[in-house]
Design a protein around this motif. Structure first.
Motif, PDB file in Angstrom:
ATOM      1  N   GLU A  58     -12.156 -23.295 -12.226  1.00  0.00           N
ATOM      2  CA  GLU A  58     -13.562 -23.580 -12.522  1.00  0.00           C
ATOM      3  C   GLU A  58     -14.436 -22.350 -12.265  1.00  0.00           C
ATOM      4  OE1 GLU A  58     -17.224 -26.603 -11.310  1.00  0.00           O
ATOM      5  OE2 GLU A  58     -15.285 -26.755 -10.286  1.00  0.00           O
ATOM      6  N   GLY A  59     -15.201 -21.984 -13.275  1.00  0.00           N
ATOM      7  CA  GLY A  59     -16.141 -20.882 -13.144  1.00  0.00           C
ATOM      8  C   GLY A  59     -15.509 -19.516 -13.056  1.00  0.00           C
ATOM      9  N   VAL A  60     -14.234 -19.386 -13.473  1.00  0.00           N
ATOM     10  CA  VAL A  60     -13.538 -18.094 -13.382  1.00  0.00           C
ATOM     11  C   VAL A  60     -13.263 -17.539 -14.777  1.00  0.00           C
ATOM     12  CG1 VAL A  60     -11.443 -16.904 -12.598  1.00  0.00           C
ATOM     13  CG2 VAL A  60     -12.466 -18.713 -11.185  1.00  0.00           C
ATOM     14  N   GLN A  61     -13.605 -16.292 -14.988  1.00  0.00           N
ATOM     15  CA  GLN A  61     -13.267 -15.574 -16.216  1.00  0.00           C
ATOM     16  C   GLN A  61     -12.046 -14.696 -15.949  1.00  0.00           C
ATOM     17  OE1 GLN A  61     -15.634 -17.312 -18.521  1.00  0.00           O
ATOM     18  NE2 GLN A  61     -15.312 -15.295 -19.440  1.00  0.00           N
ATOM     19  N   ILE A  62     -11.194 -14.569 -16.953  1.00  0.00           N
ATOM     20  CA  ILE A  62     -10.024 -13.694 -16.834  1.00  0.00           C
ATOM     21  C   ILE A  62     -10.049 -12.660 -17.946  1.00  0.00           C
ATOM     22  CG2 ILE A  62      -8.530 -15.268 -18.173  1.00  0.00           C
ATOM     23  CD1 ILE A  62      -6.210 -14.304 -16.316  1.00  0.00           C
ATOM     24  N   TYR A  63      -9.712 -11.440 -17.589  1.00  0.00           N
ATOM     25  CA  TYR A  63      -9.560 -10.338 -18.538  1.00  0.00           C
ATOM     26  C   TYR A  63      -8.153  -9.799 -18.342  1.00  0.00           C
ATOM     27  CZ  TYR A  63     -14.660 -10.659 -18.593  1.00  0.00           C
ATOM     28  OH  TYR A  63     -15.955 -11.116 -18.689  1.00  0.00           O
ATOM     29  N   TRP A  64      -7.260 -10.114 -19.262  1.00  0.00           N
ATOM     30  CA  TRP A  64      -5.828  -9.811 -19.120  1.00  0.00           C
ATOM     31  C   TRP A  64      -5.416  -8.766 -20.150  1.00  0.00           C
ATOM     32  CZ3 TRP A  64      -1.767 -10.661 -22.649  1.00  0.00           C
ATOM     33  CH2 TRP A  64      -0.462 -10.561 -22.120  1.00  0.00           C
ATOM     34  N   GLY A  65      -4.486  -7.922 -19.748  1.00  0.00           N
ATOM     35  CA  GLY A  65      -3.953  -6.944 -20.693  1.00  0.00           C
ATOM     36  C   GLY A  65      -2.516  -6.607 -20.393  1.00  0.00           C
ATOM     37  N   ALA A  66      -1.727  -6.425 -21.430  1.00  0.00           N
ATOM     38  CA  ALA A  66      -0.336  -5.979 -21.308  1.00  0.00           C
ATOM     39  C   ALA A  66      -0.160  -4.713 -22.125  1.00  0.00           C
ATOM     40  CB  ALA A  66       0.624  -7.052 -21.799  1.00  0.00           C
ATOM     41  N   TYR A  67       0.674  -3.793 -21.613  1.00  0.00           N
ATOM     42  CA  TYR A  67       0.917  -2.506 -22.281  1.00  0.00           C
ATOM     43  C   TYR A  67      -0.421  -1.808 -22.575  1.00  0.00           C
ATOM     44  CZ  TYR A  67       5.016  -5.403 -23.347  1.00  0.00           C
ATOM     45  OH  TYR A  67       6.072  -6.276 -23.265  1.00  0.00           O
ATOM     46  N   VAL A  68      -1.359  -1.898 -21.624  1.00  0.00           N
ATOM     47  CA  VAL A  68      -2.712  -1.394 -21.870  1.00  0.00           C
ATOM     48  C   VAL A  68      -2.670   0.113 -22.112  1.00  0.00           C
ATOM     49  CG1 VAL A  68      -5.042  -1.219 -20.960  1.00  0.00           C
ATOM     50  CG2 VAL A  68      -3.647  -3.208 -20.398  1.00  0.00           C
ATOM     51  N   GLY A  69      -3.303   0.529 -23.188  1.00  0.00           N
ATOM     52  CA  GLY A  69      -3.343   1.937 -23.556  1.00  0.00           C
ATOM     53  C   GLY A  69      -2.185   2.373 -24.425  1.00  0.00           C
ATOM     54  N   MET A  70      -1.188   1.505 -24.600  1.00  0.00           N
ATOM     55  CA  MET A  70      -0.040   1.828 -25.438  1.00  0.00           C
ATOM     56  C   MET A  70      -0.246   1.244 -26.836  1.00  0.00           C
ATOM     57  SD  MET A  70       3.113   0.958 -22.835  1.00  0.00           S
ATOM     58  CE  MET A  70       3.201   1.665 -21.187  1.00  0.00           C
ATOM     59  N   PRO A  71       0.571   1.650 -27.810  1.00  0.00           N
ATOM     60  CA  PRO A  71       0.454   1.058 -29.151  1.00  0.00           C
ATOM     61  C   PRO A  71       0.691  -0.449 -29.151  1.00  0.00           C
ATOM     62  CG  PRO A  71       1.727   3.091 -29.242  1.00  0.00           C
ATOM     63  CD  PRO A  71       1.509   2.792 -27.791  1.00  0.00           C
ATOM     64  N   GLU A  72       1.480  -0.948 -28.163  1.00  0.00           N
ATOM     65  CA  GLU A  72       1.797  -2.380 -28.105  1.00  0.00           C
ATOM     66  C   GLU A  72       0.714  -3.206 -27.416  1.00  0.00           C
ATOM     67  OE1 GLU A  72       5.550   0.140 -27.607  1.00  0.00           O
ATOM     68  OE2 GLU A  72       3.543   0.054 -26.714  1.00  0.00           O
TER      69      GLU A  72
END
Length: 256
Positions: free
Chosen positions: A194-208
């Motif tokens: 409740e009331g939580v935002q998520i910012y998720w990333g995988a292989y961040v900065g890579m072509p994938e």
């Protein structure tokens, strides 16, 4: 001299001038192999070296990384034993390929100072004055840049921690923003969304690169599915996420 060079996500554009200079100053660059499932990681390091190397005398040597005994009930003891084994392998490779001494380099994902043990392993071999740590772009920087968000709220604290700590200790008091690393178990499922935002990333900065963001209650299942699919496709995954409370547990709003 042993140089531990932060390489960010492995994207050549993330290399600093200092990192490129240190790579070219090395007589020997050691590339760890972590089994077939993570062969891409060794290939990325080798490709990065070839992209920036202009010194024809620099040698690139691959070695097999020892595997940590995950069955050891004493986690810290198991890690210490594992680090001892890695240090022994480094010594063996250096003795074989650079017997008269020289400059040795290892390429470290992100920055050597953040949730990486390369500095601790290096300290087993050499005194501090013979170790160089070259900072690199951290996955935290890459994540916030990819989502175009600020890491902290105005005048507010944030915490960088691990999935294990989030599962075992919950959301710590006094902070509205958490950055979670080393989480193979999607530990965001262990907190009240409740009331939580998520910012998720995988292989961040890579072509994938894969990015997902939104209310945790809406995104949790999608991130779990996306993460599992990506790991199956590539055989490995590097991911990171930021959690931010917009509503406090008692019903009030987080400070702007």
């Amino acid at each position: 001299m042993l140089s531990l060079i932060g390489i960010g996500t492995g994207n050549p554009e993330h290399l600093t001038l200092a990192a490129m200079r240190e790579i070219n100053a090395a007589d020997l660059i050691l590339i760890p192999r972590k089994g077939k499932a993570k062969a891409d990681l060794a290939i990325l390091r080798e490709t990065l070296c070839r992209d920036v190397l202009t010194n024809p005398k620099t040698r690139i040597v691959s070695f097999d990384m020892p595997v940590r005994d995950a069955a050891d009930p004493d986690y810290l003891r198991g890690v210490e034993d594992w680090h001892d084994a890695i240090a022994a392998v480094w010594m063996r490779e250096i003795a074989e390929h650079l017997p008269e001494g020289g400059r040795v380099a290892l390429l470290v994902w992100g920055d050597p100072a953040l949730y990486d043990s390369t500095l601790r392993i290096a300290a087993r071999l050499l005194p501090p004055e013979r170790i160089r740590s070259i900072p690199g772009i951290m996955s935290i920087n890459a994540l916030t840049a990819a989502h175009t968000i600020a890491l902290n709220e105005i005048g507010a604290a944030f915490m960088v921690t691990t999935g294990r700590h989030l599962r075992e200790k919950g959301w710590p008091d006094g902070v509205d923003t958490l950055v979670i690393l080393l989480d193979g178990e999607c530990s965001f499922t262990h907190i009240d969304p409740e009331g939580v935002q998520i910012y998720w990333g995988a292989y961040v900065g890579m072509p994938e690169q894969i990015l997902r963001a939104g209310a945790l209650s809406d995104m949790a299942d999608e991130i779990i599915h996306t993460r599992a699919k990506a790991r199956k496709q590539h055989g490995w995954i590097m991911d990171i996420y930021l959690l931010r409370r917009t509503i406090m547990p008692h019903g009030g709003k987080a400070a702007p």
